[in-house]
Scaffold this active site. Sequence first.
Site, mmCIF file in Angstrom:
data_model
loop_
_atom_site.group_PDB
_atom_site.id
_atom_site.type_symbol
_atom_site.label_atom_id
_atom_site.label_comp_id
_atom_site.label_asym_id
_atom_site.label_seq_id
_atom_site.Cartn_x
_atom_site.Cartn_y
_atom_site.Cartn_z
ATOM 1 N N ASP A 1 -47.639 6.390 -33.939
ATOM 2 C CA ASP A 1 -47.679 7.183 -35.156
ATOM 3 C C ASP A 1 -49.165 7.303 -35.512
ATOM 4 O O ASP A 1 -49.989 6.523 -35.021
ATOM 5 C CB ASP A 1 -46.890 6.479 -36.257
ATOM 6 C CG ASP A 1 -47.007 7.179 -37.591
ATOM 7 O OD1 ASP A 1 -46.800 8.404 -37.639
ATOM 8 O OD2 ASP A 1 -47.320 6.494 -38.583
ATOM 9 N N ASP B 1 -51.136 8.169 -39.045
ATOM 10 C CA ASP B 1 -51.619 7.503 -40.266
ATOM 11 C C ASP B 1 -50.976 6.126 -40.431
ATOM 12 O O ASP B 1 -49.748 6.003 -40.408
ATOM 13 C CB ASP B 1 -51.284 8.359 -41.492
ATOM 14 C CG ASP B 1 -51.962 9.713 -41.464
ATOM 15 O OD1 ASP B 1 -53.100 9.810 -41.939
ATOM 16 O OD2 ASP B 1 -51.359 10.673 -40.947
ATOM 17 N N ASP C 1 -45.349 2.526 -38.507
ATOM 18 C CA ASP C 1 -45.374 1.689 -39.711
ATOM 19 C C ASP C 1 -44.356 2.130 -40.752
ATOM 20 O O ASP C 1 -44.467 1.764 -41.926
ATOM 21 C CB ASP C 1 -46.786 1.701 -40.321
ATOM 22 C CG ASP C 1 -47.177 3.066 -40.879
ATOM 23 O OD1 ASP C 1 -46.732 4.087 -40.318
ATOM 24 O OD2 ASP C 1 -47.929 3.114 -41.869
#
Length: 221
Positions: free
Chosen positions: A7, A9, A167
């Site tokens: 991923d 960010d 995250d």
Amino acid sequence: MKAVLFDLDGTLIDTAADFIRIIQQMCRDKGVDVVAAETIRTQVSEGARAMVKLVYPELAVDDSLFLQHRQNFLDCYGADIAVDTDLFQGMNDLLVDLETQQIPWGIVTNKPRWLSETLLQALNLTDRCAVLVCPEDVKQTKPDPEPMFLAASKLSIAPEQIVYIGDHPRDIDAGKNANMPTILAAYGYLPPNASDDLTAWQADYIAQDVQSLHKIIQSLM
């Protein structure tokens, strides 16, 4: 393991400081209390709409004025996309290790392509990134497995031989839905409603920091 997907960010790149700078300035411009940095940080993975909503909670997200503020936020971010943004500490060592082992790495993100490409260019990552899949490339975004399957196809590697790191619960769900081994980046921008018991996310591994992430990946190489 033959490839690694991240991923963007909060997993590969620490972008929060620039979002915090812009959102807090929007608060000052509006003349309201400045939103705490940590509150903004927890909303980064939810996207521009969620962050702008912190400044304009009274507006519906489909209100034309809200959409103008959202576009202003995106324009400000795009113009100064990497003022305080960089790879998470230790992440470049991980990427170099993968590159030395000739294991391609790429990105599957819900961040718009123009912003993703601008960010990668600003950090000199464009030529290093083997594949970039953004919302514009698919009909269904994460947690649907479609972007994961597209990335695997572009890499010509079976999904079950690719590790996905994220995250947010949708990252782990997307990876699992594509039969990819998953790693939860617990150092990232965990949403405020995230379970205190991160094992509830059902990721195959949990990395508390980039150093532990590196060790997990090394064990899978």
